[in-house]
Design a protein around this motif. Structure first.
Motif, PDB file in Angstrom:
ATOM      1  N   VAL A  45      12.028   6.757  -1.024  1.00  0.00           N
ATOM      2  CA  VAL A  45      12.119   5.287  -1.092  1.00  0.00           C
ATOM      3  C   VAL A  45      12.415   4.846  -2.529  1.00  0.00           C
ATOM      4  CG1 VAL A  45      10.798   3.160  -0.732  1.00  0.00           C
ATOM      5  CG2 VAL A  45      10.723   4.972   0.987  1.00  0.00           C
ATOM      6  N   GLU A  46      11.845   5.563  -3.503  1.00  0.00           N
ATOM      7  CA  GLU A  46      12.167   5.240  -4.910  1.00  0.00           C
ATOM      8  C   GLU A  46      13.639   5.545  -5.195  1.00  0.00           C
ATOM      9  OE1 GLU A  46       9.085   7.330  -7.059  1.00  0.00           O
ATOM     10  OE2 GLU A  46       7.568   6.003  -6.178  1.00  0.00           O
ATOM     11  N   SER A  47      14.146   6.629  -4.616  1.00  0.00           N
ATOM     12  CA  SER A  47      15.560   6.967  -4.860  1.00  0.00           C
ATOM     13  C   SER A  47      16.499   5.925  -4.236  1.00  0.00           C
ATOM     14  CB  SER A  47      15.896   8.359  -4.312  1.00  0.00           C
ATOM     15  OG  SER A  47      16.022   8.309  -2.897  1.00  0.00           O
ATOM     16  N   LEU A  48      15.993   5.177  -3.261  1.00  0.00           N
ATOM     17  CA  LEU A  48      16.810   4.123  -2.634  1.00  0.00           C
ATOM     18  C   LEU A  48      16.785   2.833  -3.452  1.00  0.00           C
ATOM     19  CD1 LEU A  48      15.747   4.613   1.111  1.00  0.00           C
ATOM     20  CD2 LEU A  48      17.772   5.531  -0.048  1.00  0.00           C
TER      21      LEU A  48
ATOM     22  N   LEU B  97       5.619  -0.077   0.685  1.00  0.00           N
ATOM     23  CA  LEU B  97       4.544   0.710   1.292  1.00  0.00           C
ATOM     24  C   LEU B  97       5.189   1.682   2.279  1.00  0.00           C
ATOM     25  CD1 LEU B  97       1.746  -1.879   2.126  1.00  0.00           C
ATOM     26  CD2 LEU B  97       1.391   0.254   0.884  1.00  0.00           C
ATOM     27  N   CYS B  98       4.892   2.969   2.082  1.00  0.00           N
ATOM     28  CA  CYS B  98       5.431   3.996   2.984  1.00  0.00           C
ATOM     29  C   CYS B  98       4.475   5.183   2.941  1.00  0.00           C
ATOM     30  CB  CYS B  98       6.838   4.405   2.541  1.00  0.00           C
ATOM     31  SG  CYS B  98       6.910   5.032   0.856  1.00  0.00           S
ATOM     32  N   GLY B  99       4.739   6.215   3.722  1.00  0.00           N
ATOM     33  CA  GLY B  99       3.902   7.414   3.688  1.00  0.00           C
ATOM     34  C   GLY B  99       4.081   8.150   2.360  1.00  0.00           C
ATOM     35  N   GLU B 100       3.007   8.861   1.947  1.00  0.00           N
ATOM     36  CA  GLU B 100       3.043   9.580   0.654  1.00  0.00           C
ATOM     37  C   GLU B 100       4.286  10.481   0.555  1.00  0.00           C
ATOM     38  OE1 GLU B 100       1.058   9.225  -1.929  1.00  0.00           O
ATOM     39  OE2 GLU B 100       2.025  10.839  -3.074  1.00  0.00           O
ATOM     40  N   SER B 101       4.593  11.212   1.635  1.00  0.00           N
ATOM     41  CA  SER B 101       5.688  12.187   1.568  1.00  0.00           C
ATOM     42  C   SER B 101       7.060  11.524   1.454  1.00  0.00           C
ATOM     43  CB  SER B 101       5.658  13.091   2.804  1.00  0.00           C
ATOM     44  OG  SER B 101       5.775  12.290   3.952  1.00  0.00           O
ATOM     45  N   ASN B 102       7.122  10.215   1.689  1.00  0.00           N
ATOM     46  CA  ASN B 102       8.426   9.524   1.620  1.00  0.00           C
ATOM     47  C   ASN B 102       8.585   8.670   0.360  1.00  0.00           C
ATOM     48  OD1 ASN B 102       9.260  10.530   4.137  1.00  0.00           O
ATOM     49  ND2 ASN B 102       8.012   8.995   5.174  1.00  0.00           N
ATOM     50  N   ARG B 103       7.569   8.700  -0.522  1.00  0.00           N
ATOM     51  CA  ARG B 103       7.635   7.816  -1.696  1.00  0.00           C
ATOM     52  C   ARG B 103       8.840   8.129  -2.583  1.00  0.00           C
ATOM     53  NH1 ARG B 103       1.989   7.510  -4.594  1.00  0.00           N
ATOM     54  NH2 ARG B 103       3.234   6.198  -5.981  1.00  0.00           N
TER      55      ARG B 103
ATOM     56  N   ALA C 250      13.488   1.416  -4.820  1.00  0.00           N
ATOM     57  CA  ALA C 250      12.181   0.751  -4.973  1.00  0.00           C
ATOM     58  C   ALA C 250      11.621   1.000  -6.366  1.00  0.00           C
ATOM     59  CB  ALA C 250      11.211   1.257  -3.913  1.00  0.00           C
ATOM     60  N   ALA C 251      11.117  -0.076  -6.993  1.00  0.00           N
ATOM     61  CA  ALA C 251      10.561   0.035  -8.344  1.00  0.00           C
ATOM     62  C   ALA C 251       9.154   0.622  -8.299  1.00  0.00           C
ATOM     63  CB  ALA C 251      10.535  -1.346  -8.998  1.00  0.00           C
ATOM     64  N   GLN C 252       8.394   0.296  -7.251  1.00  0.00           N
ATOM     65  CA  GLN C 252       7.025   0.798  -7.100  1.00  0.00           C
ATOM     66  C   GLN C 252       6.800   1.132  -5.642  1.00  0.00           C
ATOM     67  OE1 GLN C 252       3.993   0.030  -9.408  1.00  0.00           O
ATOM     68  NE2 GLN C 252       4.714  -1.783 -10.492  1.00  0.00           N
ATOM     69  N   THR C 253       6.119   2.242  -5.390  1.00  0.00           N
ATOM     70  CA  THR C 253       5.797   2.595  -4.001  1.00  0.00           C
ATOM     71  C   THR C 253       4.302   2.914  -3.898  1.00  0.00           C
ATOM     72  OG1 THR C 253       6.308   4.930  -4.379  1.00  0.00           O
ATOM     73  CG2 THR C 253       8.084   3.553  -3.488  1.00  0.00           C
TER      74      THR C 253
END
Ligand SMILES: NC(=O)c1ccc[n+]([C@@H]2O[C@H](COP(=O)([O-])OP(=O)(O)OC[C@H]3O[C@@H](n4cnc5c(N)ncnc54)[C@H](OP(=O)(O)O)[C@@H]3O)[C@@H](O)[C@H]2O)c1
Length: 327
Positions: A189-192, A180-186, A194-197
């Motif tokens: 976070v996926e590039s780090l 769970l993160c802000g829309e603009s950071n999804r 995360a399979a789903q954001t």
């Protein structure tokens, strides 16, 4: 050797405006201490808590009227330029990194030698400086949640300093990460890994599938405890890295509720009190050197603009880490 240095000093609790850039005496290392010439200092939410004395409970530990150590900055990369009694002088010139008790927003800082570890010269000081507090907290949170390869975990607050390390360390350990993160950071976070954001402003923790996760790592601290617990499979746990609370006692009420909810529960809620662990800093730096963990730096600031850097961290909107470099 310089006898005077620039340092951001605070004489009272307050926001970033309570700090001023002054010329002060370069400190002298005591027994077991080393003097570092600062190469880079990363800022943390913890610096802001000490700077502001918020919640008031913080002041019992750090000083009733003002912080005993008047200079913020716990995460420091630097070079040993002097040593105190009992410390081998051959260490002078060694590049080190560590979580100190403060003092990093200055040109020089004293630390006990045992708080620092050698820094691989291949890693830039600004990158290494991001690791001790945020990386160490992420590491300890995953350990607290007994996260292992094959687990599916949820990280809440994945775009900040602790969150970006948590996502990467969990992925590196073979866990599947939802975040769970802000829309603009999804996409970040996926590039780090995360399979789903999910955007936390439109999706509550309580909206996610129940009993889906082996561990929930709550870094944001705003979700309801009952919602967090419902997300976890029996045998799993919720790790509380952070928790909102009142001006006086901070998260104490939330911690008591977590304790009560966890009595004889198969899905305990475990609060985390991360501590400085130099060996964990070294372990994460090995992953940084190998390229499996890439610290996220939002921006580096020169020392003379450290007040603006503190204000940025105070906003609670930073993506990854904010680092200050003496110019
Ligand atoms: N327990 C311990 O031992 C320990 C140790 C270290 C830190 N902490 C605590 O951990 C917390 C996080 O530290 P940090 O350094 O990672 O903070 P940070 O870098 O300031 O986190 C900022 C990020 O959090 C995101 N965010 C804010 N509210 C959110 C929410 N409700 N849901 C999801 N994301 C949210 C923001 O995204 P947007 O910009 O999109 O809002 C921003 O990217 C702090 O409260 C700190 O005190 C605890």
């Amino acid at each position: 050797m310089d006898t005077m240095m620039r340092a951001w000093v605070q004489d009272r609790y307050g926001n970033a405006a309570a700090t001023t850039l002054r010329r002060v005496t370069v400190p002298t290392p005591g027994k077991g201490d080393v003097l570092l010439k600062v190469s880079a200092t990363a800022l943390n939410a913890g610096d802001i808590r000490v700077m502001s004395g918020d919640p008031y409970l913080v002041r019992l530990a750090f000083g009733l009227r003002r912080p005993r150590n008047p200079v913020r900055g716990m995460d420091v990369a630097g070079v040993i330029v002097d040593v105190g009694p009992g410390v081998d002088t051959s260490l002078i010139g060694t590049e080190v990194i560590g979580e100190l008790s403060g003092g990093g927003l200055a040109e020089y800082v004293i630390t006990a030698l045992k708080r620092v570890v050698p820094k691989d010269p291949r890693i830039e000081p600004a990158i290494a400086a991001t690791v001790p507090v945020a990386g160490g907290t992420a590491w300890q949170a995953l350990h607290h949640g007994k996260v292992k390869a094959g687990d599916r975990i949820l990280v809440i607050g994945a775009s900040g300093g602790v969150g970006t390390f948590t996502v990467q360390l969990a992925t590196d350990a073979g866990a599947e990460v939802w975040a769970l993160c802000g829309e603009s950071n999804r996409s970040l976070v996926e590039s780090l890994g995360a399979a789903q954001t999910f955007d936390y402003r439109s999706t509550d923790a309580g909206d996610l599938p129940k009993s889906e996760f082996d561990a929930v790592i709550d870094i944001a601290g705003t979700a309801k405890l009952r919602d967090l617990r419902r997300l976890v499979r029996p045998g799993g746990s919720v790790v509380l890295v952070s928790g909102e609370g009142g001006r006086v006692f901070g998260p104490i009420g939330r911690l008591i509720r977590a304790f009560l909810l966890s009595i004889r529960s198969t899905r305990p809620i475990r609060p985390l009190a991360a501590t400085a662990k130099p060996e964990v800093t070294s372990a994460i730096l090995e992953r940084v050197a190998a390229g499996s963990v890439v610290p996220v730096i939002e921006r580096t600031w020169p020392l003379d603009q450290a007040q603006a850097a503190l204000a940025r961290v105070e906003s609670g909107r930073t993506v990854g880490k904010v680092v200050v470099i003496p110019d």
